[in-house]
Design a protein around this motif. Structure first.
Motif, short mmCIF file in Angstrom:
data_model
loop_
_atom_site.label_atom_id
_atom_site.label_comp_id
_atom_site.label_asym_id
_atom_site.label_seq_id
_atom_site.Cartn_x
_atom_site.Cartn_y
_atom_site.Cartn_z
N ASP A 105 12.32 -45.82 7.37
CA ASP A 105 12.05 -44.52 7.99
C ASP A 105 10.63 -44.45 8.53
OD1 ASP A 105 10.70 -44.42 5.54
OD2 ASP A 105 11.39 -42.41 5.02
N VAL A 106 9.72 -45.27 7.99
CA VAL A 106 8.35 -45.30 8.49
C VAL A 106 8.35 -45.63 9.98
CG1 VAL A 106 6.11 -46.46 8.32
CG2 VAL A 106 7.39 -45.90 6.23
N LEU A 107 9.18 -46.57 10.37
CA LEU A 107 9.26 -46.96 11.78
C LEU A 107 9.90 -45.86 12.62
CD1 LEU A 107 8.92 -49.12 14.00
CD2 LEU A 107 11.19 -49.99 13.36
N TRP A 108 11.04 -45.37 12.16
CA TRP A 108 11.78 -44.38 12.94
C TRP A 108 10.93 -43.14 13.23
CZ3 TRP A 108 16.76 -44.55 15.02
CH2 TRP A 108 17.23 -43.35 15.54
N TYR A 109 10.31 -42.61 12.19
CA TYR A 109 9.60 -41.34 12.32
C TYR A 109 8.26 -41.46 13.04
CZ TYR A 109 12.95 -39.10 9.15
OH TYR A 109 14.09 -38.60 8.58
N ASN A 110 7.79 -42.67 13.24
CA ASN A 110 6.47 -42.84 13.86
C ASN A 110 6.52 -43.52 15.22
OD1 ASN A 110 4.35 -41.86 11.91
ND2 ASN A 110 5.52 -43.19 10.55
N THR A 111 7.68 -43.58 15.83
CA THR A 111 7.81 -44.35 17.06
C THR A 111 8.21 -43.52 18.27
OG1 THR A 111 8.43 -46.29 15.76
CG2 THR A 111 8.90 -46.38 18.09
N PHE A 112 9.17 -42.61 18.11
CA PHE A 112 9.72 -41.95 19.29
C PHE A 112 8.71 -41.07 20.02
CE2 PHE A 112 13.77 -43.09 17.27
CZ PHE A 112 14.43 -43.64 18.37
N SER A 113 7.81 -40.42 19.29
CA SER A 113 6.80 -39.61 19.97
C SER A 113 5.93 -40.48 20.87
CB SER A 113 5.94 -38.86 18.96
OG SER A 113 5.24 -39.76 18.13
N ASP A 114 5.67 -41.69 20.44
CA ASP A 114 4.82 -42.57 21.23
C ASP A 114 5.58 -43.18 22.40
OD1 ASP A 114 2.19 -42.73 19.59
OD2 ASP A 114 3.82 -42.79 18.15
N TYR A 619 26.69 -55.36 6.78
CA TYR A 619 26.25 -54.14 7.45
C TYR A 619 24.77 -53.87 7.22
CZ TYR A 619 26.33 -51.36 3.07
OH TYR A 619 26.08 -50.85 1.82
N MET A 620 24.20 -54.47 6.16
CA MET A 620 22.80 -54.25 5.85
C MET A 620 21.85 -54.97 6.79
SD MET A 620 22.99 -54.43 1.70
CE MET A 620 23.86 -53.17 0.77
N TYR A 621 22.40 -55.80 7.69
CA TYR A 621 21.57 -56.42 8.71
C TYR A 621 21.02 -55.37 9.68
CZ TYR A 621 22.34 -61.31 7.47
OH TYR A 621 22.32 -62.53 6.84
N LEU A 622 21.52 -54.15 9.60
CA LEU A 622 20.93 -53.00 10.27
C LEU A 622 20.48 -52.02 9.20
CD1 LEU A 622 23.43 -52.31 13.20
CD2 LEU A 622 21.27 -53.56 13.30
N ARG A 623 19.30 -51.45 9.35
CA ARG A 623 18.84 -50.43 8.43
C ARG A 623 19.49 -49.09 8.78
NH1 ARG A 623 16.93 -53.59 4.40
NH2 ARG A 623 14.79 -54.32 4.71
N PRO A 624 19.61 -48.20 7.81
CA PRO A 624 20.22 -46.89 8.11
C PRO A 624 19.30 -45.99 8.92
CG PRO A 624 19.40 -46.94 5.85
CD PRO A 624 19.25 -48.34 6.39
N ILE A 625 19.89 -45.17 9.78
CA ILE A 625 19.15 -44.11 10.42
C ILE A 625 18.72 -43.14 9.30
CG2 ILE A 625 19.18 -42.31 12.18
CD1 ILE A 625 19.67 -45.17 13.24
N TYR A 643 26.84 -41.27 14.41
CA TYR A 643 25.47 -41.64 14.75
C TYR A 643 24.87 -42.62 13.75
CZ TYR A 643 20.94 -40.70 16.99
OH TYR A 643 19.77 -40.81 17.70
N GLN A 644 25.34 -42.53 12.51
CA GLN A 644 24.81 -43.37 11.44
C GLN A 644 25.39 -44.78 11.51
OE1 GLN A 644 22.57 -44.60 9.46
NE2 GLN A 644 22.41 -42.68 8.27
N ASN A 645 24.58 -45.77 11.13
CA ASN A 645 25.09 -47.13 11.04
C ASN A 645 26.14 -47.23 9.95
OD1 ASN A 645 23.60 -48.37 13.11
ND2 ASN A 645 21.80 -48.59 11.77
N PRO A 646 27.20 -48.00 10.17
CA PRO A 646 28.28 -48.13 9.18
C PRO A 646 27.75 -48.65 7.84
CG PRO A 646 28.96 -49.04 11.29
CD PRO A 646 27.50 -48.75 11.41
N GLY A 647 28.38 -48.16 6.77
CA GLY A 647 28.03 -48.62 5.42
C GLY A 647 27.07 -47.71 4.70
N TYR A 648 26.43 -46.80 5.45
CA TYR A 648 25.46 -45.90 4.84
C TYR A 648 25.96 -44.46 4.82
CZ TYR A 648 22.32 -49.87 5.56
OH TYR A 648 21.74 -51.12 5.55
#
Length: 648
Positions: A105-114, A619-625, A643-648
């Protein structure tokens, strides 16, 4: 980037929305929302560009992002003081990885604004009359950010509310994810190609984006996409789509492009160059050296411009606190004022703001197999010595104690800067871990004739393990004392190094790219191995060591290089820096490399090596949204689930 003060002011505006506007203030001018007109001014372009460099500090150097990138790989597992942030990421049954607990989540929440800030500059910056090379820095960061996102989460939204890759000024609560091929071919590739064309060979400012930086990340993106198209282990992707390139190219094409770009970067280095030794690359006194292509910068001389307390760190962005997580509590070790250990126990290794020491949080521990398998040669190859803290030394005088001599293992005397606790590079069955006369208090063993407490490589535990020297604390303001070891680390955090161009090209060559003369996979790997054989200083002995074992190492390089060998070399170069999960996911080797690991327990004196199994599902090869993102969307339950990646 040090020339402007950057402070985040909206992190809440899109804690779960697709971010709009720019989230920074420059020179204390509050702006919660940057408009197109603002980006049509040179001030606006410069302000936006500065914020793009600043956002790197919100991700790189964050200890929880390091957790997301390392825990659960062959390099790291959870340590004695770990909480769910680390146990959940490990997948060994001690926790449970969910969309609410994933530290990606550190990546997700700190990237889109930039990303949105970059789009604002790209759309409007030309009206400001600035040079195209400045706008190219925005192209670089947008391509870079989307590359990080799609490696981690799969396909992500290109439309933040105003259309694909358009600058958005209004917060939105709906979103649609693009597919992986769309993200690469619509944004990552063209943006980084534009950056290569328009960026300078030499940086505008120290640490600025260059053609070499863009070549490095585009080469890596081509390589990653080629693996994704090939999909050798049949890993699922999301959003679901055919693994076909929209432009009709096959994996071989992209492996070749990755190779060509990496070689171009090597042959046209600009201001970049390999450091003479691995030690020179990582020693704090040589930060901002010529091998550092991209980093999240910090500055010791001003808390104001660093936007951090240098006396007490908050363990949150934009602080650099990653090294705390991988440092065991070495301060628990005790020596004695009497040779028979009948005197006073003394804390002989104190917490100090120095690269060997730093703030010990004991959250992440290196696995035994990660050290044994990835660093088989600890005698000639300097990278083990230049990666880990393998010796904690006495520094009690700097804490104000007056004893000239203390007594340590076997009742032998030690003085200031002598070894108190050492990690031996190889197994040693002669260590007595059960000795009670010379009680280290931390579970160190004794060997006849040695004054230091010792732990062999098979005795590394969740409590007691080597720290990560290369990213450790470095300060110049200790003034002969302990300094301020609890403050935010004031060093730049490495994101990309010039050395990686050699390993990217080598990996592409192994995957079948047509090579240039003198640039085979073995040739490329051996450039770094030759450097690894050169010593000017030994951390373990704390003294100069002038030796050149380059020929020993290059002669030992296999004639045929494999992906496994490339991965081992990547670990030797970048162990613990935050590369490993992506490396194993890209090559689809994560499930094999990390499915088991070995380490001793969490109790003091527990040096019984145990094996642990991880349940790494495909499925863990992708992190969850992040769940906060899902919850904030104003869409139907079915659309949220999709919208969520499968498995989560």
């Amino acid at each position: 980037m040090r020339n402007k003060h950057i402070k985040s002011i909206i992190g809440i505006a899109f804690a779960g929305l697709l971010l709009s506007g720019c989230s920074d203030i420059l020179n204390e001018t509050p702006r919660g929302n940057y408009t197109p007109d603002y980006f049509k001014t040179s001030e606006g372009v410069m302000g936006g560009i500065t914020s793009l460099y600043g956002h790197l500090r919100n991700i790189w150097g964050n200890g929880y992002w390091l957790d997301a990138c390392e825990t659960g790989t062959d390099e790291y597992t959870w340590a004695q003081s770990a909480d769910g942030n680390f146990k959940d990421m490990d997948l060994d049954g001690s926790g449970n990885l969910t969309s609410s607990s994933s530290r990606s989540d550190v990546l997700w929440y700190n990237t889109f604004s930039d990303i949105n800030t970059a789009s604002g500059i790209i759309e409007n910056g030309s009206a400001a009359g600035v040079d195209s090379s400045l706008v190219a820095e925005a192209y670089f960061f947008r391509g870079f950010d989307y590359f990080m996102l799609t490696q981690t989460f799969g396909g992500v939204p290109l439309d933040l509310g105003s259309g694909e890759l358009k600058f958005n000024t209004t917060a939105v609560r709906v979103s649609k994810r693009n597919t992986v091929p769309e993200v690469y071919t619509k944004c990552v590739f063209p943006d980084l190609l534009k950056a290569i064309n328009d960026l300078p060979e030499k940086a505008r400012v120290t640490g600025g984006a260059t053609k070499t930086a863009a070549r490095l990340f585009l080469s890596k993106a081509y390589l990653t996409y080629a693996w994704w198209l090939e999909n050798p282990n049949k890993i699922d992707t999301y959003p679901v789509c055919d693994r076909k390139d929209p432009t009709g190219h096959d994996p071989a094409y992209y492996y070749q492009q990755a190779y060509n770009l990496a070689i171009a970067g090597i042959q046209n280095p600009g201001n970049y160059a390999l450091q003479k030794t691995f030690y020179d690359l990582n020693v704090g006194s040589n930060d901002h050296n010529s091998e550092m292509v991209l980093y999240a910068d910090h500055i010791e001389s001003s808390e104001y411009y660093d936007d951090n307390s240098h006396s007490y760190g908050s363990a949150s962005s934009p602080s650099n606190f990653a090294a705390w997580m991988v440092t065991c509590n070495y301060t628990n070790v005790r020596s004695n004022t009497a040779a028979n250990w009948g005197g006073t126990a003394v804390s002989s290794v104190q917490r100090e703001a120095a690269q060997l020491y730093g703030r010990p949080w004991t959250r992440m521990a290196p696995t035994v197999n990660g050290i044994v398998n990835n660093f088989p040669d600890k005698t000639y190859d300097s990278r083990y010595d230049g990666t880990f803290v393998t010796c904690y030394r006495g520094n009690w005088n700097r804490a104000g104690r007056t004893e000239v001599t203390l007594y340590n293992a076997n009742g032998l005397p030690i003085v200031q800067n002598d070894s108190v606790l050492s990690f031996l590079p190889y197994p040693n069955s002669n260590i007595n871990y059960s000795n009670t006369t010379y009680a280290s208090n931390i579970g160190g063993g004794v060997l006849p004739g040695r004054a230091d407490f010792v732990v062999d490589v098979n005795g590394i535990s969740r409590l007691l393990y080597p720290g990560l020297w290369k990213i450790g604390t470095y300060r110049t303001d200790n003034n002969g004392g302990m300094g301020q070891p609890n403050g935010s680390i004031t060093r730049p955090y490495p994101i990309a190094k010039f050395s990686e161009l050699y390993l990217l090209a080598a990996e592409a060559a192994v995957k079948g790219a047509t090579i240039q003369s003198g640039y085979s996979a073995r040739d490329l790997v051996n450039v770094l191995r030759a450097r690894a054989g050169v010593w000017t200083f030994s951390n373990s002995s704390n003294k100069a060591k002038v030796a050149d074992y380059s020929k020993v190492l290059t002669d030992a390089t296999p004639q045929t290089i494999t992906i496994d060998y490339i991965l081992a070399e990547r670990s030797r170069e970048y162990f613990g820096e935050g590369q490993r999960w992506w490396d194993l996911v890209r090559t689809q080797e994560w499930g094999d490399y990390a499915k088991t690991y070995q380490i001793c327990g969490s109790a003091t004196g527990d040096h019984t090596l145990k094996s642990y199994s991880r349940n790494i599902k495909t499925y863990m090869y992708l992190r969850p949204i992040p769940q906060g993102q899902i919850d904030a969307l104003q869409m139907s339950d079915a659309d949220k689930a999709a919208y969520q990646n499968p498995g989560y």
